[in-house]
Enzyme design. Sequence first.
Site, PDB file in Angstrom:
ATOM      1  N   ASN A 180      91.856  49.013  47.532  1.00  0.00           N
ATOM      2  CA  ASN A 180      90.742  48.436  46.759  1.00  0.00           C
ATOM      3  C   ASN A 180      89.948  49.473  45.958  1.00  0.00           C
ATOM      4  O   ASN A 180      89.153  49.108  45.092  1.00  0.00           O
ATOM      5  CB  ASN A 180      89.789  47.629  47.656  1.00  0.00           C
ATOM      6  CG  ASN A 180      90.355  46.300  48.126  1.00  0.00           C
ATOM      7  OD1 ASN A 180      90.058  45.821  49.217  1.00  0.00           O
ATOM      8  ND2 ASN A 180      91.187  45.656  47.311  1.00  0.00           N
ATOM      9  N   ASP A 230      89.853  36.544  51.166  1.00  0.00           N
ATOM     10  CA  ASP A 230      90.304  36.712  49.778  1.00  0.00           C
ATOM     11  C   ASP A 230      89.794  35.570  48.899  1.00  0.00           C
ATOM     12  O   ASP A 230      89.557  34.466  49.385  1.00  0.00           O
ATOM     13  CB  ASP A 230      91.845  36.765  49.761  1.00  0.00           C
ATOM     14  CG  ASP A 230      92.374  37.367  48.472  1.00  0.00           C
ATOM     15  OD1 ASP A 230      91.610  38.031  47.758  1.00  0.00           O
ATOM     16  OD2 ASP A 230      93.568  37.163  48.183  1.00  0.00           O
TER      17      ASP A 230
END
Length: 262
Positions: free
Chosen positions: A85, A37
Site C-alpha cells: 500500500n 476492502d
Amino acid sequence: MSLDHLLEWIPKGGPEEALARQVEFDRLPRHVAIIMDGNGRWAGERHLPRVEGHRAGVDAVRDVIETSARLGLEVLTLYAFSVENWKRPAAEVNTLMGLLKRYLGLELETLLRNNIRFNVIGRADALAPDIRTELLDAERKTSKNTGMIFNIALNYGGRTEIVDAARRAIEAGIKPQDLDEDRFSNLLYTARQPDPDLLIRTSGEMRVSNFLLWQIAYAEIWVTDTLWPDFRCRHLLEGVVAYQKRDRRFGGITPAVPAGVR
Ligand code: IPE
Ligand code: IPE
Ligand code: MG
C-alpha cells in the site's frame, strides 16, 4: 461471549437479532481475519475523494470489533495497511496513518471496556515514530486484558512475515532437523494464536492480496460484495452463519469435521 451479551448490543427485532439467534455459540470460529476492502469505491460512488472512504471505514472497524468481542471470538485480525500500500499517493497514506492515530486515541477506552488485547502484526518499525508510540502505548495498556486478541495488520505482507520468521529461525540457531510446522508457526507474527478459521473479504474481490499466507492454509473464505464502509455487525454475523454451514474436511473425507469444532 454469549447470545445475551450480543443481544444487549444489537437492535431488537432487526436482521441482526435474527442472525444472532442462528449462530451456534459452541461452534464459533476461533479466529476471524478480514481484508477490509472497497473504501475507495465507496467514496467513488458518492463522488467523494478516496480518503472519505477511509474515514467512513472507521465506523465499520468500531462496529466489527465490539461485535466480535461480544460474540466471543478469540482472535480478530483486520488488514489495515499492506507492504504494497506504500505505492499509493503520499496524501492517501498520510490520511490512513492519521486515521489510525485518531482511532487509537478515541477507541482505547472501548478496547479496555471490552477486555480486548491490542496487537500489531507487520513491520511496525518502518512506521512513523509518532504512530509507533501510539501503537506501543495501546499494546501496553491492553496487555493485561484476557479477552479477544485484536490484531491489526499494518505494513503487513504475508511473504514478508514468512521471511521474517525464517530470519528469526536462523538467528535463534534452530537446527534444520528441529524445524517443523508448529515451531515455524510460533516464529510468525501470530505466534501462539490459532490460525484463522474464517477469512472475510469485502467488496467482492476474489484474492488474498498477500494476507496471512501461511495461516490461511485451511481457512474458509467468505467474500461479500458489501464495501468496507458499509460493513456492520449484520454482515459479520452473516459470514459466521455461512461459515457454520461449511463442511471442513482438512484434506480428509466425510463425515466432515463440522466448521467450528476444535
Ligand atoms: C481498503 O480500501 C483500504 C486499504 C487498502 C487501506 P481500498 O482503499 O483498497 O479501496 P478500493 O479497493 O480502492 O475500493
Ligand atoms: C488489501 O487491499 C490490503 C488491505 C485491505 C490493507 P488492496 O486494495 O490493497 O488489495 P488489492 O490491491 O486490491 O489486491
Ligand atoms: Mg482495495
